[in-house]
Write a protein that holds these residues in place. Structure first.
Motif, PDB file in Angstrom:
ATOM      1  N   GLU A   1      36.587  47.213  37.849  1.00  0.00           N
ATOM      2  CA  GLU A   1      35.266  47.827  37.827  1.00  0.00           C
ATOM      3  C   GLU A   1      34.266  46.904  38.536  1.00  0.00           C
ATOM      4  O   GLU A   1      34.340  45.684  38.409  1.00  0.00           O
ATOM      5  CB  GLU A   1      34.817  48.053  36.385  1.00  0.00           C
ATOM      6  CG  GLU A   1      35.688  49.020  35.614  1.00  0.00           C
ATOM      7  CD  GLU A   1      35.588  50.434  36.132  1.00  0.00           C
ATOM      8  OE1 GLU A   1      34.464  50.895  36.373  1.00  0.00           O
ATOM      9  OE2 GLU A   1      36.636  51.076  36.309  1.00  0.00           O
TER      10      GLU A   1
ATOM     11  N   THR B   1      37.283  46.973  32.914  1.00  0.00           N
ATOM     12  CA  THR B   1      38.504  47.285  33.658  1.00  0.00           C
ATOM     13  C   THR B   1      39.689  47.467  32.719  1.00  0.00           C
ATOM     14  O   THR B   1      40.566  48.303  32.963  1.00  0.00           O
ATOM     15  CB  THR B   1      38.799  46.186  34.698  1.00  0.00           C
ATOM     16  OG1 THR B   1      37.659  46.041  35.562  1.00  0.00           O
ATOM     17  CG2 THR B   1      40.014  46.526  35.539  1.00  0.00           C
TER      18      THR B   1
ATOM     19  N   THR C   1      39.505  50.972  31.579  1.00  0.00           N
ATOM     20  CA  THR C   1      39.952  51.867  32.644  1.00  0.00           C
ATOM     21  C   THR C   1      41.474  51.883  32.735  1.00  0.00           C
ATOM     22  O   THR C   1      42.102  52.947  32.858  1.00  0.00           O
ATOM     23  CB  THR C   1      39.354  51.443  33.993  1.00  0.00           C
ATOM     24  OG1 THR C   1      37.929  51.533  33.929  1.00  0.00           O
ATOM     25  CG2 THR C   1      39.861  52.320  35.122  1.00  0.00           C
TER      26      THR C   1
ATOM     27  N   LYS D   1      44.279  54.969  32.129  1.00  0.00           N
ATOM     28  CA  LYS D   1      45.340  55.386  33.054  1.00  0.00           C
ATOM     29  C   LYS D   1      46.684  55.466  32.332  1.00  0.00           C
ATOM     30  O   LYS D   1      47.472  56.400  32.549  1.00  0.00           O
ATOM     31  CB  LYS D   1      45.422  54.411  34.227  1.00  0.00           C
ATOM     32  CG  LYS D   1      44.252  54.476  35.202  1.00  0.00           C
ATOM     33  CD  LYS D   1      44.414  53.456  36.309  1.00  0.00           C
ATOM     34  CE  LYS D   1      43.255  53.509  37.301  1.00  0.00           C
ATOM     35  NZ  LYS D   1      43.260  54.759  38.089  1.00  0.00           N
TER      36      LYS D   1
END
Length: 273
Positions: free
Chosen positions: A40, A204, A207, A211
């Protein structure tokens, strides 16, 4: 034989001589590679500096539970109410076990207690406590944990289930590992989410876990496996990355791996189950 019959026979023979479709190669059965994880972007500064700036991340978790025992950590000692315990001492371990028996416990980490100093404490809690929560050091949120020692972690990995997602927390960052390999980051030989500017990159991490949840949609649990040289407070900060909003974790069960004590206590079911 009429022309019509000749054509019908020819059609049957042609069908019989038709080649069978070859089987799909075994390589097609391999799982698709995991997507690459891009950090990020941080705010402000020159473009080169942004690589070292951690993007801001809200702290998420569960409301701090009521009616639980607050166990405050200070190195190898803990304080519960007006009592002080050193869980590595057999006599203190026995007293602490009685105090937390069938109780909910909220662990309050300090800044300097390392995971390696907590093995006897976690073993007592796993054996005796009804449930165990870990308080975030910077916000009034907490995380309910299922505790597993190293042997319990190996047994969990051996279960036949998709995903087996875990966050390996090291000094250089987070390795996001699954049953089909790790989630690659900017350096294929490095952690999935490296430390940037000396700070954990929770944005991050969040994130990346999103996923993995999108790939392993049926996985409901995830294990945090901190290096035993990590401060417990840093492990608590990492758990915020499992949440996408207050009270909304990506995975329902948070498994926490602690080091096996030098003198193991009697084995019991993981606290929180």
């Amino acid at each position: 034989m009429s022309l019509k019959h000749v054509l019908m026979v020819a059609a049957v023979l042609a069908a019989g001589c038709k080649e069978e479709k070859p089987a799909e190669p075994l390589s097609s059965l391999k799982p698709q590679p995991l997507p690459e994880l891009v950090a990020e972007a941080g705010r402000g500064g020159a473009e080169g500096d942004s690589r070292f700036r951690v993007a801001p991340a809200e702290v998420y978790g569960e409301p701090v539970p009521d009616k639980v025992l607050r166990v405050e950590l200070a190195g190898e000692a803990v304080r519960l109410g007006g009592e002080r315990f050193v869980p590595s001492r057999p006599e203190d371990q026995a007293r602490l076990r009685e105090r937390v028996k069938e109780q909910g416990v909220l662990l309050v980490p300090d800044a300097d207690t390392f995971l390696a100093q907590t093995s006897e404490l976690f073993a007592v809690l796993r054996e005796s406590a009804r449930e165990v929560w870990l308080l975030h050091p910077d916000a009034l949120v907490a995380y309910r944990l299922v505790l597993r020692d190293e042997q319990g972690f190996q047994a969990w990995l051996a279960e036949v289930a998709p995903g087996k997602l875990r966050i390996i927390q090291r000094q250089d960052g987070f390795e996001l590992t699954t049953s089909v390999g790790k989630l690659p980051g900017p350096d294929t030989n490095g952690p999935s989410v490296p430390v940037r500017g000396g700070k954990q990159d929770i944005a991050t991490l969040r994130t990346g876990l999103g996923k993995l949840k999108g790939r392993f949609t049926t996985s409901e649990d995830i294990c945090l496996v901190p290096s035993f040289g990590i401060e417990l407070a840093q492990a608590a900060r990492a758990l915020s990355g499992v949440y996408v909003a207050p009270g909304e974790p990506l995975f329902e069960t948070l498994c926490f791996i602690y080091p096996t004590p030098r003198a193991p206590t009697v084995a019991g079911a993981p606290a929180g189950q």
